[in-house]
Design an enzyme around this catalytic site. Structure first.
Site: not given
Ligand code: K1U
Ligand code: ZN
Length: 172
Positions: A46, A51, A94-95, A136-137, A140
């Site tokens: 997501g 971001q 979270c990225l 989560h989004e 943000h």
């Molecule tokens: O919003 C963001 O920072 C993105 C975040 C979203 C998220 C992940 C987990 C729970 C709630 C929201 C991410 O994508 S973190 C990376 C991640 O979860 C992932 C990366 C590669 C493969 C599978 C998952």
């Molecule tokens: Zn995030």
């Protein structure tokens, strides 16, 4: 072209409240494309426009399993209409806080209304990972980070670590 940079804490822009999208035009379609590009490259499931430093109420998401066909979804001006009383705990990342994962408790189910990329009003009753990721989004879009749902001790520790890293990076 290289994907756009995803901003990380302690960047203050992550604390902005994003503005609703008034009109879905080419600039929003280009932004959504750039968000998918950055999200897939990261990789993540997501992304919120802020971001990429853009304070607009736009979310991209793809919850397809690895090796399955892509399932890109765009949520514009999302609004939570209802949250369940029962809660669930999921590990979140979270990225904008790379390589930090913690369990977060949130409502297990949510009902969300939003516009799709064609401007059509839609509603989704989300459970499981979709419910977690949407919350989560949407956080943000309101300047809230998943670490705000943790104890002050954990939050302060992670903010300190990233602040130190950012200072070191600015020196070199
Ligand atoms: O919003 C963001 O920072 C993105 C975040 C979203 C998220 C992940 C987990 C729970 C709630 C929201 C991410 O994508 S973190 C990376 C991640 O979860 C992932 C990366 C590669 C493969 C599978 C998952
Ligand atoms: Zn995030």
């Amino acid at each position: 072209m290289a994907p756009r940079e995803i901003i990380a804490i302690p960047d203050k822009r992550l604390r902005l409240k994003s503005e609703p999208v008034a009109k879905i035009d080419d600039s929003i379609r280009v932004l959504a494309e750039e968000m998918f590009e950055a999200m897939y490259a990261a990789p993540g499931i997501g992304l919120a426009a802020i971001q990429l430093g853009e304070p607009k109420r736009v979310i991209t998401m793809d919850l397809a399993k690895k090796d399955d066909p892509k399932e890109p979804q765009v949520f514009i001006n999302p609004e939570i209409l209802w949250t369940s009383e029962d809660k669930s705990v999921h590990e979140e990342g979270c990225l904008s806080i790379p390589e930090y994962y913690e369990e977060v408790e949130r409502p297990a189910e949510v009902k969300v209304k939003y516009l799709d990329l064609e401007g059509q009003p839609r509603e989704v009753h989300a459970t499981g990972l979709l419910a977690t990721c949407l919350q989560h989004e949407i956080d943000h879009l309101n300047g809230v980070l998943f670490i705000d749902h943790l104890s002050k001790l954990k939050r302060d520790r992670v903010v300190k670590k990233f602040t130190k890293q950012a200072k070191r990076a600015a020196e070199v």
